[in-house]
Enzyme design. Structure first.
Site, PDB file in Angstrom:
ATOM      1  N   GLN A  78      -3.194   3.950 -11.788  1.00 10.89           N
ATOM      2  CA  GLN A  78      -2.105   3.389 -11.118  1.00 10.89           C
ATOM      3  C   GLN A  78      -2.126   3.200  -9.903  1.00 10.89           C
ATOM      4  O   GLN A  78      -1.991   4.131  -8.997  1.00 10.89           O
ATOM      5  CB  GLN A  78      -1.108   4.678 -11.643  1.00 10.89           C
ATOM      6  CG  GLN A  78       0.158   4.517 -11.173  1.00 10.89           C
ATOM      7  CD  GLN A  78       1.065   3.304 -12.055  1.00 10.89           C
ATOM      8  OE1 GLN A  78       0.802   3.707 -13.451  1.00 10.89           O
ATOM      9  NE2 GLN A  78       1.983   2.760 -11.732  1.00 10.89           N
ATOM     10  N   PHE A  79      -2.640   2.039  -9.308  1.00 11.65           N
ATOM     11  CA  PHE A  79      -2.730   2.116  -7.809  1.00 11.65           C
ATOM     12  C   PHE A  79      -1.569   2.198  -7.141  1.00 11.65           C
ATOM     13  O   PHE A  79      -1.435   2.211  -5.750  1.00 11.65           O
ATOM     14  CB  PHE A  79      -3.565   0.494  -7.501  1.00 11.65           C
ATOM     15  CG  PHE A  79      -2.722  -0.657  -7.610  1.00 11.65           C
ATOM     16  CD1 PHE A  79      -1.921  -1.232  -6.472  1.00 11.65           C
ATOM     17  CD2 PHE A  79      -2.435  -1.188  -8.916  1.00 11.65           C
ATOM     18  CE1 PHE A  79      -1.311  -2.423  -6.694  1.00 11.65           C
ATOM     19  CE2 PHE A  79      -1.669  -2.234  -9.063  1.00 11.65           C
ATOM     20  CZ  PHE A  79      -1.037  -2.898  -7.851  1.00 11.65           C
ATOM     21  N   THR A  80      -0.352   1.890  -7.768  1.00 14.11           N
ATOM     22  CA  THR A  80       0.938   1.898  -6.887  1.00 14.11           C
ATOM     23  C   THR A  80       1.232   3.250  -6.538  1.00 14.11           C
ATOM     24  O   THR A  80       2.281   3.532  -5.980  1.00 14.11           O
ATOM     25  CB  THR A  80       2.332   1.205  -8.180  1.00 14.11           C
ATOM     26  OG1 THR A  80       2.248   1.955  -9.168  1.00 14.11           O
ATOM     27  CG2 THR A  80       1.718   0.006  -8.269  1.00 14.11           C
TER      28      THR A  80
END
Length: 152
Positions: A78-80
């Site tokens: 989950q890069f966000t």
């Protein structure tokens, strides 16, 4: 490394209308990485997650770990989690590790978590368009960050 831990009664991840990972009672982990994450960060987080006592015991106190309840774990990249919303309305992801760095970190974290738990961990697929479903139990949701270990 930043992680969101959700205690769930069930969770799954779907990619192209196919179930990639599915668990019953356990933990859904959303994991984000930065370019300066280290092996030490990954080991610390894997150990912390494996031992985190957020499941209820016989007296209904959160006193048991995912291992104690023989729970399952699903890890989603989950890069966000590294969204920077300080300026304007469009988040910047400049602090998130690029795929060439993040993929090995993600894979190593999953491996370390499997070692710490002594069992296989379910995963999504790095960079894929994933549909994540969960039934949060409690709800219990915890955020941890290796850059702020003193808070955890």
């Amino acid at each position: 490394m930043r992680i969101v831990i959700q205690r769930v009664t069930q969770a799954s991840v779907e990619i192209n209308k196919q179930i990639k990972g599915k668990i019953g009672q356990g933990l859904l982990l959303l994991a984000g990485f930065t370019s300066d994450d280290t092996e030490e960060d990954l080991k610390w987080m894997a150990g912390k997650v494996a031992q985190l006592r957020i499941f209820s015991d016989d007296q209904d106190k959160m006193n048991l770990s995912v291992q104690d309840v023989n729970g399952e774990t699903l890890v989603i990249s989950q890069f966000t989690l590294y969204a920077n919303t300080k300026k304007g309305n469009r988040p910047s992801y400049i602090n998130a590790a690029p795929p060439a760095v993040a993929i090995p970190l993600y894979e190593r974290f999953v491996s370390l978590l499997e070692e710490a738990l002594g069992k296989q961990v379910q995963t999504g697929e790095f960079g894929a368009d994933m549909k994540v479903s969960l039934l949060n139990d409690g709800p219990v949701t915890i955020v941890m960050d290796t850059k702020n270990k003193d808070l955890f």
